[in-house]
Design an enzyme around this catalytic site. Structure first.
Site, PDB file in Angstrom:
ATOM      1  N   LYS A  79      47.853  14.174  -6.972  1.00  0.00           N
ATOM      2  CA  LYS A  79      47.215  15.688  -6.972  1.00  0.00           C
ATOM      3  C   LYS A  79      45.769  15.082  -7.084  1.00  0.00           C
ATOM      4  CE  LYS A  79      47.276  19.034 -10.623  1.00  0.00           C
ATOM      5  NZ  LYS A  79      47.862  19.080 -11.936  1.00  0.00           N
ATOM      6  N   SER A 154      50.650  23.153 -12.317  1.00  0.00           N
ATOM      7  CA  SER A 154      49.724  23.217 -11.309  1.00  0.00           C
ATOM      8  C   SER A 154      49.327  21.651 -10.345  1.00  0.00           C
ATOM      9  CB  SER A 154      48.449  23.180 -11.713  1.00  0.00           C
ATOM     10  OG  SER A 154      47.909  22.287 -12.355  1.00  0.00           O
ATOM     11  N   SER A 178      51.879  21.274 -16.167  1.00  0.00           N
ATOM     12  CA  SER A 178      52.000  21.208 -14.981  1.00  0.00           C
ATOM     13  C   SER A 178      52.647  20.478 -14.232  1.00  0.00           C
ATOM     14  CB  SER A 178      50.029  21.718 -14.627  1.00  0.00           C
ATOM     15  OG  SER A 178      49.514  21.959 -15.562  1.00  0.00           O
TER      16      SER A 178
END
Length: 465
Positions: A79, A154, A178
């Site tokens: 990420k 996220s 997330s």
């Protein structure tokens, strides 16, 4: 014949040790799949040359016949909030679009040392601030199961990549759900470990951090394989000072004591309620002991928002005046709110966090697992306002965080390990997540139980790819 890009991590590792698979051919397949699915917009950047160089080195090592590291030759993504040495880490933002870290995050360094090969950085909303994975820097990431709904956030790019066969494992972060929210939206698995079990040295204030570095995969076994490499305490993390306790294991669902939390002070979509209740009934059919409980996690939302917005204000506030137009308007709202929170607000949030921890501890003194839906409704439309109310069963039901995912952000406040696994499909063809939480440092027990549940649920992601 199964495409090499669709093979799971455990199967690849087994095949590498038998010399049945070529790391070069696997990496080529993953990169080809990633190129073919650019429509999903799951990556901020790719590193194909470095990835192929790593794959060739892995293949040469494999041909020596010597011992191979645990993650030998496995393609993986990170990420784009997490530091990767020599590889741009944008935080999903124009204001840090050219930032290149000089050091790896601890989990990235461990993955590299144990044979995994980074091939790309996955999308994230700016600084991980919202439930959608979209940002001015790269646009919108799409859910592989429907163009109309969010993949969640996220760590949305990571979950999308996994669901579409773009790498068997991925590294995410989880500050309020997330990794678990996008896992539920995309039909993958996301583990949020105990706070500090995977060191996260990027946080400015490690003592009040609620952000966890977290492994993601398509199944529990692959998630465990990745977690076993990146876990382990670090003297630089205040929550990482002790040695890991002797793991407790779960070898059967029979006799497993489950506290069932169907609601957490919030309404739940009728179909989600039915599917997750059916999942719990399957546990009971395997001999688990089920008792319904009540916890008002939704009431924590104002305190969670103080923590989140204060963090964002501290991180982004200096850029607000000079580069406001470069920022996502929804992030600007959070930063402006964060500037208004007082020291008393932060103290109240800390007290609420303490109370929630004690409540969860009391439940886990009597039960092995707290189980719930991961989300109270299916993946939301892209048009959902991250600051507005969400509709449940066609009725406005309250702010998104308190209503859609109180189950997930609550355990960021308390630090307990949690996992989301898929338990079925709704009538729209969207996956449904099942959430499980256990006591601190009991990830082995959690993943044992999740693997047993996975067998019972028999969820088939590949059939929908």
């Amino acid at each position: 014949m199964t495409d090499l890009a669709d093979l799971d991590a455990v199967e690849l590792c087994r095949g590498y040790r038998r010399n049945e698979y070529s790391p070069v051919e696997v990496m080529e397949a993953v990169l080809a799949r990633t190129e073919a699915r650019r429509d999903l917009n799951a990556f901020v950047s790719l590193q194909p040359e470095a990835a192929m160089e790593g794959a060739r080195a892995a293949e040469a090592l494999q041909q020596t016949g010597g011992d191979l590291p645990p993650l030998h030759g496995l393609p993986y993504s990170v990420k784009d909030l997490t530091f990767t040495r020599g590889v741009t880490t944008t935080m999903g933002s124009r204001i840090s679009a050219d930032f290149v870290p000089e050091e790896d995050a601890v989990a990235v360094a461990r993955a590299r040392a144990f044979g995994a090969i980074l091939f790309g950085k996955t999308t994230t909303p700016e600084f991980g601030h919202k439930i959608h994975t979209s940002a001015p820097l790269f646009g919108r990431t799409m859910n592989p199961h429907s163009p109309d709904v969010t993949p969640g956030g996220s760590s949305g790019g990571a979950a999308v990549a996994l669901a579409a066969g773009m790498g068997p494992i991925a590294l995410g972060t989880d500050g309020g759900g997330s990794v678990r929210i996008p896992s539920a939206c995309c039909g993958t698995v996301g583990l949020k470990p105990t706070l500090g079990t995977v060191p996260n040295l990027q946080a400015g204030d490690l003592f009040s951090s609620n952000v966890h570095v977290a492994p993601m995969a398509r199944n529990v076994a692959d998630t465990r394989l990745f977690f076993d490499v990146i876990r382990g305490f670090d003297r630089r993390d205040p929550f990482g000072q002790a040695q890991m306790p002797t793991p407790r294991r779960c070898d059967s669902l029979k006799g497993l004591r489950i506290a069932w939390l169907p609601q957490a002070g919030n309404p739940v979509d009728h179909e989600i309620a039915a599917l997750t209740t059916e999942a719990v009934d399957r546990f009971a059919g395997e001999g688990a002991e089920i008792e319904e409980i009540t916890l008002d996690f939704a009431a924590l939302e104002p305190h969670f928002m103080v923590v989140l917005e204060a963090l964002l204000a501290g991180r982004v506030g200096a850029a607000l005046e000079s580069r406001r137009d470069d920022l996502d308007p929804t992030l600007v709202i959070h930063v402006e709110n964060g500037r208004k929170h007082s020291a008393l607000d932060l103290a109240a949030a800390g007290a609420a966090r303490t109370r929630a921890f004690q409540q969860v501890q009391e439940v886990l003194a009597r039960f092995d697992v707290i189980a719930s839906p991961t989300l109270s409704a299916p993946p939301l439309p892209h048009s959902q306002d991250p600051h507005g109310p969400v509709a449940i069963n066609g009725v406005p039901a309250g702010r998104v965080r308190a209503t859609w995912y109180p189950y997930t952000f609550a355990t960021n406040m308390t630090g307990h390990p949690s996992i989301s696994i898929p338990c079925g499909w709704d009538t729209s063809g969207l996956p449904v997540g099942f959430h499980m939480t256990v006591a601190w440092y009991q990830e082995d027990f959690l993943m044992d139980a999740a693997a047993l549940a996975e067998d019972v649920f028999a969820f088939d992601l590949a059939a929908r790819r």
